[in-house]
Design a protein around this motif. Structure first.
Motif, PDB file in Angstrom:
ATOM      1  N   ALA A 124       0.824  -1.207   0.000  1.00 23.83           N
ATOM      2  CA  ALA A 124       0.000   0.000   0.000  1.00 23.83           C
ATOM      3  C   ALA A 124       0.860   1.258   0.000  1.00 23.83           C
ATOM      4  O   ALA A 124       0.553   2.236  -0.677  1.00 23.83           O
ATOM      5  CB  ALA A 124      -0.935  -0.003   1.205  1.00 23.83           C
ATOM      6  N   ALA A 125       1.957   1.236   0.762  1.00 27.49           N
ATOM      7  CA  ALA A 125       2.834   2.402   0.822  1.00 27.49           C
ATOM      8  C   ALA A 125       3.443   2.710  -0.536  1.00 27.49           C
ATOM      9  O   ALA A 125       3.630   3.880  -0.896  1.00 27.49           O
ATOM     10  CB  ALA A 125       3.936   2.173   1.852  1.00 27.49           C
ATOM     11  N   LYS A 126       3.761   1.682  -1.303  1.00 23.92           N
ATOM     12  CA  LYS A 126       4.320   1.881  -2.634  1.00 23.92           C
ATOM     13  C   LYS A 126       3.252   2.264  -3.650  1.00 23.92           C
ATOM     14  O   LYS A 126       3.510   3.029  -4.583  1.00 23.92           O
ATOM     15  CB  LYS A 126       5.039   0.599  -3.097  1.00 23.92           C
ATOM     16  CG  LYS A 126       6.322   0.293  -2.346  1.00 23.92           C
ATOM     17  CD  LYS A 126       6.949  -0.988  -2.850  1.00 23.92           C
ATOM     18  CE  LYS A 126       8.290  -1.256  -2.175  1.00 23.92           C
ATOM     19  NZ  LYS A 126       9.315  -0.273  -2.582  1.00 23.92           N
ATOM     20  N   ALA A 127       2.047   1.727  -3.495  1.00 25.00           N
ATOM     21  CA  ALA A 127       1.007   1.924  -4.496  1.00 25.00           C
ATOM     22  C   ALA A 127       0.167   3.174  -4.276  1.00 25.00           C
ATOM     23  O   ALA A 127      -0.475   3.653  -5.205  1.00 25.00           O
ATOM     24  CB  ALA A 127       0.082   0.701  -4.529  1.00 25.00           C
ATOM     25  N   VAL A 128       0.150   3.725  -3.062  1.00 19.01           N
ATOM     26  CA  VAL A 128      -0.794   4.799  -2.751  1.00 19.01           C
ATOM     27  C   VAL A 128      -0.556   6.033  -3.612  1.00 19.01           C
ATOM     28  O   VAL A 128      -1.514   6.743  -3.979  1.00 19.01           O
ATOM     29  CB  VAL A 128      -0.752   5.143  -1.242  1.00 19.01           C
ATOM     30  CG1 VAL A 128       0.549   5.849  -0.869  1.00 19.01           C
ATOM     31  CG2 VAL A 128      -1.970   5.965  -0.851  1.00 19.01           C
ATOM     32  N   LYS A 129       0.688   6.300  -3.983  1.00 22.75           N
ATOM     33  CA  LYS A 129       0.969   7.482  -4.806  1.00 22.75           C
ATOM     34  C   LYS A 129       0.432   7.311  -6.228  1.00 22.75           C
ATOM     35  O   LYS A 129      -0.120   8.243  -6.806  1.00 22.75           O
ATOM     36  CB  LYS A 129       2.464   7.771  -4.826  1.00 22.75           C
ATOM     37  CG  LYS A 129       3.016   8.233  -3.490  1.00 22.75           C
ATOM     38  CD  LYS A 129       4.506   8.553  -3.583  1.00 22.75           C
ATOM     39  CE  LYS A 129       5.034   9.039  -2.240  1.00 22.75           C
ATOM     40  NZ  LYS A 129       6.488   9.333  -2.290  1.00 22.75           N
ATOM     41  N   GLU A 130       0.600   6.120  -6.781  1.00 18.56           N
ATOM     42  CA  GLU A 130       0.077   5.917  -8.127  1.00 18.56           C
ATOM     43  C   GLU A 130      -1.445   5.883  -8.127  1.00 18.56           C
ATOM     44  O   GLU A 130      -2.090   6.378  -9.068  1.00 18.56           O
ATOM     45  CB  GLU A 130       0.665   4.638  -8.745  1.00 18.56           C
ATOM     46  CG  GLU A 130       0.346   3.342  -8.029  1.00 18.56           C
ATOM     47  CD  GLU A 130       1.204   2.184  -8.519  1.00 18.56           C
ATOM     48  OE1 GLU A 130       2.320   2.443  -9.030  1.00 18.56           O
ATOM     49  OE2 GLU A 130       0.765   1.020  -8.381  1.00 18.56           O
ATOM     50  N   VAL A 131      -2.034   5.352  -7.064  1.00 21.74           N
ATOM     51  CA  VAL A 131      -3.490   5.333  -6.975  1.00 21.74           C
ATOM     52  C   VAL A 131      -4.039   6.749  -6.788  1.00 21.74           C
ATOM     53  O   VAL A 131      -5.128   7.073  -7.259  1.00 21.74           O
ATOM     54  CB  VAL A 131      -3.950   4.402  -5.840  1.00 21.74           C
ATOM     55  CG1 VAL A 131      -5.456   4.471  -5.658  1.00 21.74           C
ATOM     56  CG2 VAL A 131      -3.529   2.969  -6.134  1.00 21.74           C
ATOM     57  N   ALA A 132      -3.272   7.610  -6.113  1.00 18.33           N
ATOM     58  CA  ALA A 132      -3.673   9.016  -5.985  1.00 18.33           C
ATOM     59  C   ALA A 132      -3.775   9.653  -7.365  1.00 18.33           C
ATOM     60  O   ALA A 132      -4.678  10.473  -7.622  1.00 18.33           O
ATOM     61  CB  ALA A 132      -2.686   9.780  -5.111  1.00 18.33           C
ATOM     62  N   TYR A 133      -2.870   9.295  -8.269  1.00 16.71           N
ATOM     63  CA  TYR A 133      -2.957   9.796  -9.648  1.00 16.71           C
ATOM     64  C   TYR A 133      -4.198   9.251 -10.345  1.00 16.71           C
ATOM     65  O   TYR A 133      -4.901   9.985 -11.051  1.00 16.71           O
ATOM     66  CB  TYR A 133      -1.702   9.420 -10.442  1.00 16.71           C
ATOM     67  CG  TYR A 133      -1.913   9.556 -11.929  1.00 16.71           C
ATOM     68  CD1 TYR A 133      -1.989  10.819 -12.522  1.00 16.71           C
ATOM     69  CD2 TYR A 133      -2.090   8.434 -12.737  1.00 16.71           C
ATOM     70  CE1 TYR A 133      -2.214  10.944 -13.875  1.00 16.71           C
ATOM     71  CE2 TYR A 133      -2.324   8.555 -14.092  1.00 16.71           C
ATOM     72  CZ  TYR A 133      -2.385   9.816 -14.664  1.00 16.71           C
ATOM     73  OH  TYR A 133      -2.633   9.947 -16.010  1.00 16.71           O
ATOM     74  N   HIS A 134      -4.483   7.975 -10.168  1.00 19.77           N
ATOM     75  CA  HIS A 134      -5.685   7.396 -10.782  1.00 19.77           C
ATOM     76  C   HIS A 134      -6.922   8.176 -10.330  1.00 19.77           C
ATOM     77  O   HIS A 134      -7.810   8.475 -11.137  1.00 19.77           O
ATOM     78  CB  HIS A 134      -5.863   5.930 -10.370  1.00 19.77           C
ATOM     79  CG  HIS A 134      -4.700   5.052 -10.689  1.00 19.77           C
ATOM     80  ND1 HIS A 134      -4.631   3.737 -10.264  1.00 19.77           N
ATOM     81  CD2 HIS A 134      -3.550   5.287 -11.376  1.00 19.77           C
ATOM     82  CE1 HIS A 134      -3.498   3.199 -10.682  1.00 19.77           C
ATOM     83  NE2 HIS A 134      -2.825   4.126 -11.349  1.00 19.77           N
TER      84      HIS A 134
END
Length: 245
Positions: A124-134
């Motif tokens: 989640a810590a790695k993915a949260v930034k890319e999901v914020a872009y989504h």
């Protein structure tokens, strides 16, 4: 694209499967836009979002078993993805409504998981930034379409209403995912309602669940379009078992 290592000794496999299936199925749906997006910029944007989700899916499915076998050799009833993510792309407004609903949910979920110390915290810590872009991508397009022309407004309105009934399932608790589901649902409703208001769209009035309120996709119960999508996604692998590339 997320490539965090998996520690299968401490991960609830069923939870990893559910979250992984969400990402895998939505990635495939977005990949269907390749060659069909309305403008070249969106061709690239949707492909990048699909790749982000595929990276998440690979990590999550590897926590539950062999990622290729889980993606390509399971039958329809063995998938645990939300019914929302399996819905067909429809027109561009339909895809954006689906993205708005799901990416807002996923961003809230990953933000909470990243703040904890559970088995999904690293991913989640790695993915949260890319999901914020989504999420931002979906919000910006919702505003452009909802507050655009009469045609774009009407298409966005219809899409939001058509997909609204699939949103309640997102907040059915998943065993092994330790978050405040009720609090997250309240935050989701507040955020989505605010985006729709800014886009001059009304929050749909219909129910957010249907006959599948007991679990639906999480229980392996899927809508008709999913079977066709799965057959397409699994065709090559099943046609050449054991092949390497």
């Amino acid at each position: 694209m997320t490539t965090a290592p998996a520690d299968t000794t401490t991960v609830p496999a069923a939870a990893a499967l559910a979250l992984g299936d969400d990402a895998l199925v939505l990635s495939h749906r977005l990949g269907e836009w390749a060659g069909h997006a309305p403008v070249l910029e969106e061709e690239v944007a949707l492909a990048n979002i699909a790749l982000d989700l595929l990276g998440q899916a690979r990590v999550l499915l590897s926590m539950a078993g062999d990622e290729d076998d889980l993606a390509y050799l399971r039958e329809e009833r063995a998938f645990r993805n939300l019914q929302l993510v399996e819905q067909p792309n429809g027109d561009f407004a339909h895809t954006i409504a689906r993205q708005l609903y799901f990416s807002t949910y996923q961003h809230l979920l990953y933000d909470r998981l990243a703040a904890g110390d559970g088995p999904f915290a690293g991913l989640a810590a790695k993915a949260v930034k890319e999901v914020a872009y989504h999420r931002d991508h979906a919000e910006q397009w919702t505003l452009r379409l909802g507050d655009g022309t009469e045609v774009s407004h009407e298409r966005m309105r219809r899409a939001c209403e058509a997909l609204w009934r699939f949103t309640g399932e997102m907040f059915q608790p998943v065993n092994g995912v330790d978050v405040d589901w009720a609090g997250m649902e309240a935050a989701w409703l507040e955020s989505v309602s605010e985006v729709l208001r800014r886009a001059t769209l009304s929050v749909p009035e219909g129910p957010r669940t249907g006959a599948w309120s007991a679990g639906a996709g999480r229980q392996g119960l899927h809508t008709e379009p999913f079977g066709r999508m799965l057959a397409e996604m699994q065709h090559l692998h099943r046609s050449h078992p054991g092949a390497s590339w």
